[in-house]
Enzyme design. Structure first.
Site, PDB file in Angstrom:
ATOM      1  N   HIS A   1       0.849  -1.193   0.000  1.00 23.97           N
ATOM      2  CA  HIS A   1       0.000   0.000   0.000  1.00 23.97           C
ATOM      3  C   HIS A   1       0.887   1.247   0.000  1.00 23.97           C
ATOM      4  O   HIS A   1       1.862   1.307   0.754  1.00 23.97           O
ATOM      5  CB  HIS A   1      -0.914  -0.020   1.236  1.00 23.97           C
ATOM      6  CG  HIS A   1      -1.843   1.141   1.272  1.00 23.97           C
ATOM      7  ND1 HIS A   1      -2.971   1.215   0.482  1.00 23.97           N
ATOM      8  CD2 HIS A   1      -1.794   2.309   1.962  1.00 23.97           C
ATOM      9  CE1 HIS A   1      -3.582   2.364   0.701  1.00 23.97           C
ATOM     10  NE2 HIS A   1      -2.886   3.051   1.599  1.00 23.97           N
TER      11      HIS A   1
ATOM     12  N   GLU B   1       8.471   1.160  -3.216  1.00 22.23           N
ATOM     13  CA  GLU B   1       7.658  -0.063  -3.161  1.00 22.23           C
ATOM     14  C   GLU B   1       8.401  -1.224  -3.816  1.00 22.23           C
ATOM     15  O   GLU B   1       8.423  -2.347  -3.312  1.00 22.23           O
ATOM     16  CB  GLU B   1       6.321   0.131  -3.893  1.00 22.23           C
ATOM     17  CG  GLU B   1       5.370   1.090  -3.215  1.00 22.23           C
ATOM     18  CD  GLU B   1       4.059   1.235  -3.992  1.00 22.23           C
ATOM     19  OE1 GLU B   1       3.535   0.225  -4.478  1.00 22.23           O
ATOM     20  OE2 GLU B   1       3.572   2.372  -4.122  1.00 22.23           O
TER      21      GLU B   1
HETATM   22  C1  GRF Z   1       0.861   0.576  -6.059  1.00 17.31           C
HETATM   23  O1  GRF Z   1       1.029   1.912  -5.688  1.00 17.31           O
HETATM   24  C2  GRF Z   1       0.456  -0.251  -4.880  1.00 17.31           C
HETATM   25  O2  GRF Z   1       1.021   0.173  -3.677  1.00 17.31           O
HETATM   26  C3  GRF Z   1      -1.035  -0.055  -4.838  1.00 17.31           C
HETATM   27  O3  GRF Z   1      -1.421  -0.024  -6.184  1.00 17.31           O
HETATM   28  C4  GRF Z   1      -0.335   0.404  -7.000  1.00 17.31           C
HETATM   29  C5  GRF Z   1      -0.114  -0.677  -8.007  1.00 17.31           C
HETATM   30  O4  GRF Z   1       0.839  -0.332  -8.965  1.00 17.31           O
HETATM   31  N1  GRF Z   1      -1.689  -1.087  -4.065  1.00 17.31           N
HETATM   32  P1  GRF Z   1       1.420  -1.439  -9.947  1.00 17.31           P
HETATM   33  O5  GRF Z   1       0.216  -2.034 -10.680  1.00 17.31           O
HETATM   34  O6  GRF Z   1       2.129  -2.455  -9.131  1.00 17.31           O
HETATM   35  O7  GRF Z   1       2.317  -0.697 -10.879  1.00 17.31           O
END
Ligand code: GRF
Length: 206
Positions: free
Chosen positions: A111, A176
């Protein structure tokens, strides 16, 4: 955890799924991506996964079908693929209680905020609008509440005076990509012990 097969659920671009796959490919993460499942046939991440030779599946919502019925179809695909750990990666559906029970303690989510601040959609925009100086990203175990389960890892990102949603989101996203595989490795290595709300990370047993 018994095995090291990942099932990744996506709905969109899939950059976190690709970052996990990169970590596997260059051996930072010892695992196998057994299947990528999308609830949208048009998700760009699905084609990107297929292009890398990762097995893919689409489980689209059906009119009149309950959350549990949908989740059961997804669960069947994941079990068929022999997955050990489910990674939600931009999966834009809430998973229901029966799915959480089926894969108890074996579902992770990423998240883009420091939970419990700013759960739900548009977390980066909410953080910016609130005026926080620091936000970031969180990988947590999934329980029956949205963006709520025990926290495995977090990473803080400073908010700059000139940040807009796009610039902040892209710095968080970069973080992330470096966080998710580390959390997955900890869980696969059996190093995450849940004690109530807290996920304790135990040292490696050498
Ligand atoms: C990311 O920001 C994740 O944290 C959230 O949704 C987004 C997904 O991005 N849950 P991706 O599809 O992985 O590029």
């Amino acid at each position: 955890m018994r095995g090291r097969n990942l099932g990744v659920l996506i709905s969109g671009r899939g950059s976190n799924m690709l970052a996990l796959h990169d970590a596997i490919a260059d051996r930072r993460l010892r695992a196998r991506m057994a299947v990528v499942v999308s609830n949208k046939a048009s998700a760009p991440g699905l084609a990107l996964a297929a292009a890398r030779g990762i097995p893919t599946a689409v489980v689209e919502s059906r009119k009149g079908q309950s959350r549990d019925e949908h989740d059961a179809r997804v669960g069947a695909v994941l079990e068929e693929a022999g997955i050990d750990l489910v990674c939600l990666a931009g999966y834009m559906r809430i998973v229901g209680a029966s799915f959480v029970r089926r894969f108890q303690g074996r579902i992770l989510n990423i998240h883009p905020s420091l939970l419990p601040s700013f759960p739900g959609l548009d977390a980066q925009k909410a953080a910016l609008e609130h005026g926080v100086r620091v936000t970031g990203c969180t990988v947590h175990l999934v329980d029956e509440e949205v963006d709520h389960g025990p926290i495995v890892l977090q990473s803080a990102v400073e908010v700059g005076a000139d940040d807009d949603v796009e610039s902040l989101s892209s710095r968080i996203l970069e973080r992330e990509h470096d966080l998710y595989w580390r959390a997955v490795a900890l869980v696969l290595d059996g190093r995450v012990r849940v004690e109530g709300r807290r996920a304790r990370i135990v040292p490696t047993t050498a």
